[in-house]
Design a protein around this motif. Structure first.
Motif, mmCIF file in Angstrom:
data_model
loop_
_atom_site.group_PDB
_atom_site.id
_atom_site.type_symbol
_atom_site.label_atom_id
_atom_site.label_comp_id
_atom_site.label_asym_id
_atom_site.label_seq_id
_atom_site.Cartn_x
_atom_site.Cartn_y
_atom_site.Cartn_z
ATOM 1 N N LYS A 81 7.970 0.828 9.495
ATOM 2 C CA LYS A 81 7.218 0.000 8.570
ATOM 3 C C LYS A 81 7.901 0.019 7.211
ATOM 4 C CE LYS A 81 3.534 -1.818 10.419
ATOM 5 N NZ LYS A 81 3.399 -3.259 10.480
ATOM 6 N N LEU A 188 7.031 2.578 4.396
ATOM 7 C CA LEU A 188 5.656 2.747 3.938
ATOM 8 C C LEU A 188 5.338 4.205 3.658
ATOM 9 C CD1 LEU A 188 2.959 1.318 3.418
ATOM 10 C CD2 LEU A 188 2.382 1.709 5.813
ATOM 11 N N GLU A 189 5.824 5.114 4.505
ATOM 12 C CA GLU A 189 5.468 6.523 4.337
ATOM 13 C C GLU A 189 6.244 7.184 3.201
ATOM 14 O OE1 GLU A 189 2.758 7.617 5.996
ATOM 15 O OE2 GLU A 189 2.754 5.538 6.634
ATOM 16 N N LEU A 192 4.025 5.568 -0.038
ATOM 17 C CA LEU A 192 2.670 6.059 -0.299
ATOM 18 C C LEU A 192 2.604 7.315 -1.174
ATOM 19 C CD1 LEU A 192 1.012 5.352 3.166
ATOM 20 C CD2 LEU A 192 0.578 4.174 1.001
ATOM 21 N N ALA A 213 -4.872 8.407 0.107
ATOM 22 C CA ALA A 213 -3.770 8.015 0.988
ATOM 23 C C ALA A 213 -4.216 6.954 1.985
ATOM 24 C CB ALA A 213 -3.221 9.245 1.713
ATOM 25 N N ARG A 217 -2.811 3.147 1.950
ATOM 26 C CA ARG A 217 -2.149 2.617 3.147
ATOM 27 C C ARG A 217 -2.855 1.345 3.615
ATOM 28 N NH1 ARG A 217 -2.616 6.744 6.011
ATOM 29 N NH2 ARG A 217 -0.524 7.662 5.755
ATOM 30 N N SER A 218 -4.181 1.357 3.609
ATOM 31 C CA SER A 218 -4.942 0.179 4.033
ATOM 32 C C SER A 218 -4.655 -1.001 3.118
ATOM 33 C CB SER A 218 -6.442 0.500 4.029
ATOM 34 O OG SER A 218 -6.736 1.601 4.870
ATOM 35 N N VAL A 258 -0.255 12.291 2.634
ATOM 36 C CA VAL A 258 0.198 11.147 3.422
ATOM 37 C C VAL A 258 0.497 11.568 4.852
ATOM 38 C CG1 VAL A 258 2.052 9.450 3.686
ATOM 39 C CG2 VAL A 258 1.075 9.893 1.424
ATOM 40 N N ASP A 262 -1.398 10.395 8.616
ATOM 41 C CA ASP A 262 -0.390 9.476 9.145
ATOM 42 C C ASP A 262 -1.009 8.395 10.021
ATOM 43 O OD1 ASP A 262 2.093 8.400 9.787
ATOM 44 O OD2 ASP A 262 2.300 9.675 11.548
ATOM 45 N N VAL A 265 -6.107 4.128 8.736
ATOM 46 C CA VAL A 265 -6.505 3.048 7.828
ATOM 47 C C VAL A 265 -8.011 2.848 7.944
ATOM 48 C CG1 VAL A 265 -4.294 1.852 7.931
ATOM 49 C CG2 VAL A 265 -6.072 1.305 9.611
#
Length: 467
Positions: A81, A188-189, A192, A213, A217-218, A258, A262, A265
């Motif tokens: 991602k 993405l990770e 965040l 987190a 992420r959402s 985070v 993992d 969401v």
């Protein structure tokens, strides 16, 4: 003919083989010298010949075309991602930079079109130098990537709370007439933890950080799914307009928050939930409802000791606002302004008390303002805001929140013609007031709530699930 000393045929063959051997040795030696020369040339200028590099690795346009096919999912070539973040200028004031200067914590590459240059750690890259070469301006974007697994790219002339900021992933620099756009393409990770450290106090309890987190992420995945594209193909920027990113570097606490959430969401029956969060609530959530102005005024003046934020400084505040300050605010916002401001009145509120419509009364006409953000700008006090613990906050360009009531200060009996209309604004909370209160989440975590309970409290119509 052979010389007289040539000898027999066997001797002749032997000398022939020796000659051939020497020729081979000389040829090998010459090849080694030539190879050494080219290695030295390569090391000296670090230019990688175009034909020696597969297009898939060096052509930024190729990478972008490859990712376009997966743009709705935000997938990179390796299936991770990724998210494209537009980096704003100093103070988050604009999006066009002047000649970015970038270096790497390790060795890094700079590619433009089908050309790729290798730079050592600490070397300074200047955008102007690379976009204009041999008197020709090249419009292809530049892509900078670390050549080392843990390496990051450092923007030397970009001011953030960490100075200078360092970025994982790739930096894409796009030339425009107004200046340079800088896009950070990052997994993405990795994105965040840098949001958490910038959006929430890293000293907050772990369960509050984990709630943040999941919310962040959402929000980011929601932006990817929505497909709204900013300049340069970014889906969000690094300012408060979206999520503050990399204003502060990540640390062990934010990385763990985070990692321990993992893939989690917030969802509702339709899919990803629309997520917002802000600094501090005045104690209400979106589920609270005040039927009358009197009910809300009583709540603001008395408070509620069961509210998570009850002891927080921003739970209640007060500010003084003059008629001239209101007139100045309206002028800067582009409104037609009355000669004198005689009153302010909230004409509409949300169920939980936020001002949605405001009337500014003048002697000749009134000005009507709609929307929480514009109302907060129109009523920005020019003096300090006093918090409930007695601490002082300097003027911030807008009212702390749209949860407020206004009381007019009585005009002194002496010299009334020289007295200016003044209002005392009493309110609570800080921020736009939608979604999760970050300080409220911290209080709940200290009281023993885990991140799922915090999220359920602030987003009651959602559930925590794997994306």
């Amino acid at each position: 003919m052979f010389p007289e000393t040539a000898g027999t045929g066997k001797d002749i063959g032997s000398r022939y083989m020796k000659s051939k051997t020497w020729i081979s040795l000389i040829t090998l030696a010459a090849a080694a010298v030539i190879l050494k020369y080219y290695v030295a040339e390569y090391s000296g200028n670090r230019r990688i010949a175009e034909e020696a590099i597969p297009q898939k690795e060096t052509d930024p346009s190729f990478a972008r075309e490859e990712k376009t096919e997966n743009s709705s999912a935000g997938l990179s070539l390796d299936g991770q991602k990724t998210i494209r973040v537009l980096l704003k200028t100093n103070g988050f004031e604009g999006q066009f930079h002047e000649n970015p200067e970038i270096t790497g914590t390790g060795d890094f590459t700079v590619s433009q079109g089908t050309n790729c240059f290798y730079c050592q750690a600490g070397e300074i890259f200047s955008a102007d130098t690379f976009f204009e070469k041999d008197g020709i301006w090249r419009e292809e974007p530049l892509v900078l990537s670390s050549a080392e697994e843990e390496g990051e790219l450092r923007i030397l002339n970009l001011e953030r709370n960490q100075s200078p900021p360092e970025y994982p992933g790739k930096l894409e620099i796009i030339s425009r007439e107004e200046g340079y756009l800088i896009i950070n393409e990052v997994s993405l990770e990795e994105y965040l933890p840098r949001v958490l450290s910038s959006e929430m106090n890293r000293s907050f309890p772990k369960e509050a950080l984990k709630a943040q987190a999941v919310s962040a992420r959402s929000y980011a995945l929601g932006r990817l799914e929505a497909g709204d594209i900013l300049a340069g193909g970014a889906v969000l920027d690094d300012s408060v307009s979206y999520q503050v990113y990399n204003n502060m570097p990540p640390d062990e606490e934010t990385v763990e928050a985070v990692r321990e959430t993992d893939g989690l969401v917030l969802k509702n029956p339709e899919g990803l939930a629309e997520i917002n969060y802000y600094s501090t609530s005045c104690g209400v959530t979106e589920q609270d409802y005040f039927e009358t102005e009197e009910d809300f005024s009583r709540f603001i003046l008395e408070g509620r000791d069961t509210d998570p934020e009850y002891q927080e400084p921003w739970y209640r505040w007060s500010a003084v606002l003059t008629a001239e300050e209101i007139r100045q605010n309206l002028t800067e916002m582009g409104f037609e302004v009355p000669d004198a401001v005689t009153g302010i009145s909230v004409t509409k509120r949300s169920g939980n008390g936020q001002a949605l419509s405001l009337e500014v009364l003048g002697e000749s006409f009134s000005v009507f303002i709609s929307g929480e953000y514009d109302i907060r700008q129109a009523l920005a006090p020019g003096t300090d805001v006093t918090l409930q613990d007695g601490s002082i906050c300097e003027p911030m360009g807008m009212l702390p929140s749209a949860w407020f009531i206004a009381g007019k200060e009585e005009t002194p009996k002496e010299n009334p013609e020289n007295s200016e209309n003044i209002w005392i604004l009493t309110g609570g909370g800080y921020g736009h007031g939608r979604g999760m209160s970050q300080n409220g989440a911290a209080v709940m975590a200290r009281q023993g709530s885990d991140f799922r309970e915090i999220l359920t409290f602030y987003y009651p119509q959602t559930r925590v699930e794997e994306f």
